[in-house]
Write a protein that holds these residues in place. Structure first.
Motif, PDB file in Angstrom:
ATOM      1  N   LEU A  41       0.514  -0.736   0.124  1.00 56.57           N
ATOM      2  CA  LEU A  41       0.236  -0.668   0.151  1.00 56.57           C
ATOM      3  C   LEU A  41       0.699   0.920   0.062  1.00 56.57           C
ATOM      4  O   LEU A  41       0.948   2.557  -0.622  1.00 56.57           O
ATOM      5  CB  LEU A  41      -0.804   0.088   1.366  1.00 56.57           C
ATOM      6  N   ALA A  42       2.168   1.496   0.942  1.00 49.21           N
ATOM      7  CA  ALA A  42       2.787   2.331   0.151  1.00 49.21           C
ATOM      8  C   ALA A  42       3.603   2.782  -0.657  1.00 49.21           C
ATOM      9  O   ALA A  42       3.655   4.301  -0.957  1.00 49.21           O
ATOM     10  CB  ALA A  42       3.566   2.277   1.689  1.00 49.21           C
ATOM     11  N   ALA A  44       2.731   1.067  -2.980  1.00 51.67           N
ATOM     12  CA  ALA A  44       1.570   1.672  -4.603  1.00 51.67           C
ATOM     13  C   ALA A  44       1.505   3.418  -4.529  1.00 51.67           C
ATOM     14  O   ALA A  44       1.856   4.213  -6.019  1.00 51.67           O
ATOM     15  CB  ALA A  44       0.461   0.979  -4.508  1.00 51.67           C
ATOM     16  N   LEU A  45       1.302   4.118  -3.712  1.00 48.17           N
ATOM     17  CA  LEU A  45       1.122   5.048  -3.178  1.00 48.17           C
ATOM     18  C   LEU A  45       2.296   6.677  -3.592  1.00 48.17           C
ATOM     19  O   LEU A  45       2.391   6.829  -4.658  1.00 48.17           O
ATOM     20  CB  LEU A  45       0.422   5.986  -1.845  1.00 48.17           C
ATOM     21  N   VAL A  46       3.656   5.738  -3.430  1.00 52.96           N
ATOM     22  CA  VAL A  46       4.966   6.957  -3.052  1.00 52.96           C
ATOM     23  C   VAL A  46       5.278   6.294  -4.260  1.00 52.96           C
ATOM     24  O   VAL A  46       6.069   7.342  -4.643  1.00 52.96           O
ATOM     25  CB  VAL A  46       5.955   5.956  -2.179  1.00 52.96           C
ATOM     26  N   ALA A  49       1.749   5.648  -8.366  1.00 49.04           N
ATOM     27  CA  ALA A  49       0.532   6.665  -8.689  1.00 49.04           C
ATOM     28  C   ALA A  49       1.792   7.573  -9.773  1.00 49.04           C
ATOM     29  O   ALA A  49       1.226   7.121 -11.498  1.00 49.04           O
ATOM     30  CB  ALA A  49       0.249   7.323  -8.068  1.00 49.04           C
ATOM     31  N   ARG A 243      -2.926  12.966 -14.166  1.00 42.53           N
ATOM     32  CA  ARG A 243      -2.719  12.580 -12.683  1.00 42.53           C
ATOM     33  C   ARG A 243      -4.090  12.494 -12.067  1.00 42.53           C
ATOM     34  O   ARG A 243      -4.452  10.865 -11.225  1.00 42.53           O
ATOM     35  CB  ARG A 243      -3.021  14.342 -12.320  1.00 42.53           C
ATOM     36  N   ALA A 247      -4.740   8.541 -10.514  1.00 40.35           N
ATOM     37  CA  ALA A 247      -5.375   8.301  -9.615  1.00 40.35           C
ATOM     38  C   ALA A 247      -6.214   7.073  -9.137  1.00 40.35           C
ATOM     39  O   ALA A 247      -6.658   6.095  -8.841  1.00 40.35           O
ATOM     40  CB  ALA A 247      -5.151   9.464  -8.692  1.00 40.35           C
ATOM     41  N   VAL A 250      -4.920   3.250 -10.157  1.00 39.33           N
ATOM     42  CA  VAL A 250      -4.242   3.048  -8.771  1.00 39.33           C
ATOM     43  C   VAL A 250      -5.481   1.899  -8.128  1.00 39.33           C
ATOM     44  O   VAL A 250      -4.361   1.388  -7.045  1.00 39.33           O
ATOM     45  CB  VAL A 250      -3.005   3.916  -8.512  1.00 39.33           C
ATOM     46  N   ALA A 251      -6.127   3.034  -7.639  1.00 40.82           N
ATOM     47  CA  ALA A 251      -7.360   3.233  -6.893  1.00 40.82           C
ATOM     48  C   ALA A 251      -7.712   1.593  -7.311  1.00 40.82           C
ATOM     49  O   ALA A 251      -7.977   1.135  -6.363  1.00 40.82           O
ATOM     50  CB  ALA A 251      -8.366   4.101  -6.223  1.00 40.82           C
ATOM     51  N   THR A 254      -5.753  -1.286  -6.831  1.00 39.01           N
ATOM     52  CA  THR A 254      -5.808  -1.765  -5.940  1.00 39.01           C
ATOM     53  C   THR A 254      -6.790  -2.355  -4.665  1.00 39.01           C
ATOM     54  O   THR A 254      -6.272  -3.473  -4.189  1.00 39.01           O
ATOM     55  CB  THR A 254      -4.963  -0.579  -4.987  1.00 39.01           C
TER      56      THR A 254
END
Length: 440
Positions: A41-42, A44-46, A49, A243, A247, A250-251, A254
């Motif tokens: 999860l970390a 995927a965000l950092v 995306a 962007r 987002a 990725v959402a 995930t």
């Protein structure tokens, strides 16, 4: 793409595929449960995306596939680098299509069970070691059928093929995953599986081996690696805001992975199965869940059919990388390029499907290793080879970049490659060379 909705559904469909529903659960089981999910999860965000934005930027700015994009962006040796990724995608696509064949066989197995017949779809899975001639032959036929279906769409093109499949398969897969997760959570003993999957881990579980596996899964599940998404970026209209689409992709990606875990791990613990059983995890777990509910064969057939359709989108995306490379750089016709890459991928699909002792390292080499290198190369290319103004224009989908977009540019330039390198170096020092003590 005909509309922004079909564009988004196609991108989510390409990203989800087997990477989330098949590979994510088996990687979670293999690499520590909740600790792996936390890292995933970390990262995927950092990393995920912004890396996705970078690959779309590279593709849309150059209007080229993998082979031509790096060269047109001004990377020294860019063509050679692109051809390396080309070969890697060919090898990875082969075993990926074999796994889709497993899914198709299980969909047929559920239909046979519903009709009162008896046929073990598990025969299509490769053995742990050695060779099962009958199973290998069945895999070869199933893989050929999957690749033939991909070739039909590739010849017709993206709009008439991928859009039509994605608008049906992507929503259907999410609906069935939600239903499966609700059913799995009601099984006796499911709480232990939920705890292991999302809540229970020790600080020592957060080690380099797990972090590297999670990073590879982020890159695999989002179809990163300087390949798929570069090609799809080259097809995006100039006014699309990268962007917002990144987002949403990725959402959705995930969410699909988390739902797959919720459908599988509570059932794994409730049925007394082994979470670290490897690539066959969903095939050993979900058919038993379907068999335990009234009319379960209907849900089973729908689930495996929707999963096969979503995975099919990812396979078509992989082949599109290869076809675009030969069309753009070798000047081949689309039909000739399609026949060549499908034939090459089929030959490369045969070795890893002999048994799991070959399949698993093959998957980790091409699904984690080479794709991670490709994602790093794409981020470095966008951050250091393209001009700042060009990157900002591509990210926003217009010439006047909004305030704060410069920070995102710096993030892609420094943080994304830095994070990939940091995890990679940490993994090499601890898990490979043993120069730094690993908590495990």
């Amino acid at each position: 793409f005909t509309s922004r909705l079909t564009l988004l559904l196609a991108m989510v469909g390409v990203a989800v595929g087997l990477g989330n529903v098949w590979r994510f659960p088996y990687m979670v089981g293999r690499f520590g449960g909740a600790a792996f999910v936390a890292f995933y999860l970390a990262l995927a965000l950092v990393v995920g995306a912004p890396a996705l934005m970078a690959e779309w930027t590279l593709g849309r700015h150059t209007r080229r596939g993998t082979v031509g994009a790096f060269a047109r962006a001004g990377v020294r040796g860019g063509r050679a680098l692109g051809w390396i990724f080309f070969v890697g995608v060919t090898a990875a696509t082969g075993y990926y299509c074999a796994a889709i064949g497993w899914v198709v066989a299980h969909a047929i197995g559920e239909l046979v069970r519903g009709a009162g017949g008896a046929w073990s779809a598990a025969r299509v899975l490769p053995p742990e070691s050695g060779l099962d001639p009958a199973g290998f032959g069945l895999q070869a036929v199933a893989t050929a059928a999957v690749m033939g279906a991909c070739a039909l769409v590739l010849v017709r093109g993206v709009r008439r093929g991928i859009e039509r499949v994605s608008t049906v398969a992507t929503p259907l897969l999410f609906v069935i995953l939600i239903a499966l997760a609700l059913r799995a959570l009601t099984l006796p003993g499911a709480g232990a599986g939920l705890d292991w999957y999302l809540l229970k881990f020790a600080p020592g579980d957060l080690n380099a081996r797990v972090a590297m596996a999670a990073l590879g899964q982020v890159i695999f599940s989002l179809a990163l690696g300087g390949t798929f998404m570069v090609v799809y970026g080259s097809y995006l209209p100039d006014d699309v805001d990268l962007r917002a689409n990144a987002a949403a992709t990725v959402a959705g990606d995930t969410l699909a992975g988390l739902l797959a875990g919720l459908a599988i791990f509570p059932a794994v613990f409730a049925l007394g199965l082994e979470p670290a059983s490897g690539p066959g995890l969903i095939f050993s777990t979900l058919p038993r869940v379907f068999a335990g509910v009234p009319g379960g064969w209907v849900f089973g057939a729908l689930f495996f059919a929707a999963l096969a359709a979503a995975a099919y989108l990812s396979a078509v995306a992989a082949f599109e990388v290869l076809v675009a490379g030969l069309v753009d750089e070798a000047g081949w016709s689309r039909r000739r390029a399609t026949l060549a890459v499908v034939g090459g991928a089929y030959l490369l699909s045969l070795p890893p499907t002999l048994n799991l002792r070959i399949f698993t390292p093959w998957d980790l080499a091409f699904g984690t290793g080479l794709q991670t290198v490709g994602a790093l190369a794409a981020a470095l290319t966008v951050g250091w080879a393209l001009s700042r103004s060009a990157v900002l224009r591509e990210l926003a989908g217009r010439d006047d970049a909004p305030p704060g977009l410069g920070l995102l540019y710096l993030w892609i330039r420094w943080v994304v490659p830095g994070a990939i390198l940091a995890v990679g170096v940490w993994w090499i020092l601890t898990a490979v060379l043993g120069l730094v003590a690993d908590p495990t």
